[in-house]
Motif scaffolding. Structure first.
Motif, PDB file in Angstrom:
ATOM      1  N   THR A 161      53.153  28.932  66.026  1.00 47.38           N
ATOM      2  CA  THR A 161      53.566  29.205  64.646  1.00 47.38           C
ATOM      3  C   THR A 161      54.458  28.091  64.099  1.00 47.38           C
ATOM      4  N   GLY A 162      55.143  27.360  64.985  1.00 46.56           N
ATOM      5  CA  GLY A 162      55.988  26.255  64.532  1.00 46.56           C
ATOM      6  C   GLY A 162      55.211  25.070  64.000  1.00 46.56           C
ATOM      7  N   LEU A 163      53.887  25.083  64.179  1.00 46.44           N
ATOM      8  CA  LEU A 163      53.045  24.001  63.665  1.00 46.44           C
ATOM      9  C   LEU A 163      52.299  24.393  62.393  1.00 46.44           C
ATOM     10  N   LEU A 164      52.446  25.642  61.977  1.00 42.13           N
ATOM     11  CA  LEU A 164      51.675  26.118  60.834  1.00 42.13           C
ATOM     12  C   LEU A 164      52.440  25.925  59.528  1.00 42.13           C
ATOM     13  N   ASN A 165      51.666  25.749  58.464  1.00 39.08           N
ATOM     14  CA  ASN A 165      52.209  25.650  57.103  1.00 39.08           C
ATOM     15  C   ASN A 165      53.202  24.497  56.954  1.00 39.08           C
ATOM     16  N   LYS A 166      52.919  23.403  57.647  1.00 38.83           N
ATOM     17  CA  LYS A 166      53.724  22.195  57.528  1.00 38.83           C
ATOM     18  C   LYS A 166      52.794  21.010  57.725  1.00 38.83           C
ATOM     19  N   PRO A 167      53.098  19.860  57.104  1.00 35.28           N
ATOM     20  CA  PRO A 167      52.214  18.700  57.245  1.00 35.28           C
ATOM     21  C   PRO A 167      52.168  18.188  58.689  1.00 35.28           C
ATOM     22  N   LEU A 168      50.973  17.989  59.184  1.00 32.90           N
ATOM     23  CA  LEU A 168      50.769  17.378  60.488  1.00 32.90           C
ATOM     24  C   LEU A 168      50.345  15.934  60.263  1.00 32.90           C
ATOM     25  N   LYS A 169      49.727  15.340  61.219  1.00 40.61           N
ATOM     26  CA  LYS A 169      49.276  13.958  61.074  1.00 40.61           C
ATOM     27  C   LYS A 169      48.319  13.841  59.901  1.00 40.61           C
ATOM     28  N   ASN A 170      48.423  12.777  59.128  1.00 40.58           N
ATOM     29  CA  ASN A 170      47.582  12.539  57.949  1.00 40.58           C
ATOM     30  C   ASN A 170      47.808  13.577  56.852  1.00 40.58           C
ATOM     31  N   GLY A 171      48.922  14.309  56.925  1.00 39.76           N
ATOM     32  CA  GLY A 171      49.259  15.264  55.877  1.00 39.76           C
ATOM     33  C   GLY A 171      48.485  16.558  55.921  1.00 39.76           C
TER      34      GLY A 171
END
Length: 402
Positions: free
Chosen positions: A336-346
């Protein structure tokens, strides 16, 4: 002018969801066929070979032309060794009439649901659950009731949750330990507390023990804890995980003779039996042998080492946390800490299913999303692969989300 053909399918298929693990494996095979190096953490199968004595037994069976029909539910020889194994495992005597062998444990589970459930019945299946439980219940006409377990309880259903889920319509309660997808293993005390609740009900318990050989803590069996419930318990198991025999398709169901007879009656009109050669291989697998015991122990020790490796590498990925699994060969990290936030390449992933697809498309690693197991916000990774693949796969994971 020809009439357009319309294919009317059975209504019971309206809610059927294809197997997510099988679908992911198909995508992996397609990408690999295109020349892409995909690291797969998606398939629940040991990467070890079937032990040599089992393969030799199968070859001997072929050479002796043991290639004909067998009785529904298996030969006398294979049912004898399974009855002996189950009796020793459960510390309860099982007769031949209480055993049937099946084309994998999955078929055994399917036949059990078909034999037990009618329209209007309910099946309690704690979540996270193996993907096929709920679909098999629905195919039998039952409604899945899925109490949601949490990390706080080690993904194990509590007595309070179980009591709240029970109703006059409850027909089946699923217990899976060690668990797919979480690796949770119930202790004897935890099973005893569930037994106290289930004694208030007349539900049939299906104990799926397919991962019983792969436990990193002392393994507690349901019927050793609650032997008084043997008259309404089905034990389902098989050779796929313990003996690296996934492709052989050998499983078994042990339980009250009236239910086993009903399952065999269904078998007589469907598969009839698993392959005769597989049955002879299973006789060798389940006949006590120090050589095979050593092979299983070697495999489990490797899985234990890989578990610790993947847990350490997951801990280095910001936004990911993971309970320590006590069995099977899966980790089930919270993402859940990776969701709804920009990852690589936005790229922004709203769900763990989105993240699962992102990891395949961007990092070429294959996992299975928690949605498939009734647990959004998680992904399942199988560490039944080499240490080198684990290290490289976790590097790709970390770099694709950092």
């Amino acid at each position: 002018m020809s009439v357009k053909t319309e294919y009317r399918l059975a209504r019971r298929l309206a809610q059927l969801e294809p197997s997510a693990t099988a679908a992911m494996n198909a995508r992996v095979q397609q990408l690999r066929a295109e020349g892409i190096k995909v690291i797969s953490f998606s398939v629940g199968e040991p990467d070890f070979n079937t032990p040599e004595p089992i393969k030799v037994a199968a070859i001997e069976a072929i050479n002796k032309n043991r290639t004909h029909y067998t009785p529904a539910g298996g030969t006398l020889e294979v049912r004898k060794v399974i009855a002996a194994r189950v009796s020793a495992d459960q510390e309860i005597p099982y007769a031949l009439g209480q055993i049937t062998t099946t084309a994998g444990a999955k078929e055994g589970l399917y036949l059990a649901f078909q034999a037990l459930c009618d329209e209007g019945d309910e099946a309690i299946i704690p979540a996270p659950y193996w993907v096929s439980y709920v679909e098999q219940a629905r195919l039998a006409g039952a409604t899945p009731i899925t109490p949601q377990t949490t990390e706080a309880t080690g993904f194990k259903v509590t007595p309070e949750q179980l009591r709240a889920a029970l109703s006059p319509r409850t027909r089946v309660v699923m217990l899976n330990s060690p668990s797919n997808p979480t690796g949770a293993v119930y202790s004897a005390d935890e099973l005893a507390a569930l037994a106290d609740v289930l004694r208030e009900s007349d539900a049939i318990i299906i104990a799926d023990e397919i991962y019983d050989a792969i436990s990193y803590v002392p393994y507690a069996r349901w019927l050793r804890v609650a032997p008084d419930m043997a008259d309404r318990t089905l034990i389902v198991n098989g050779a796929a995980k313990a003996y690296a025999m996934t492709g052989w398709r050998f499983g078994y169901v042990a339980g009250p003779q009236p239910i086993i007879t009903a399952i065999k009656d269904i078998q007589s009109h469907t598969s009839t039996h698993t392959a005769s050669i597989t049955q002879d291989a299973a006789v060798k697998a389940y006949t006590p042998s120090a050589e095979l015991d050593e092979a299983v122990q070697t495999m489990v020790a490797a899985f234990h080492k890989r578990r610790d490796l993947v847990l350490g590498l997951l801990a280095e990925i910001p936004g990911v946390s993971c309970n320590v699994p006590d069995g099977a060969f899966y980790v089930f990290p919270n993402v859940t800490g990776l969701l709804n936030k920009p990852l690589k390449n936005g790229v922004v992933c709203a769900t763990s299913d989105d993240l699962n697809n992102y990891l395949l498309d961007q990092a070429y690693i294959a996992c299975v999303s928690g949605e498939s197991f009734g647990a959004p916000g998680y992904i399942r990774l199988s560490y039944a692969t080499s240490e080198d693949e684990i290290v490289e796969g976790m590097r790709r994971f970390r770099e694709s989300v950092s």
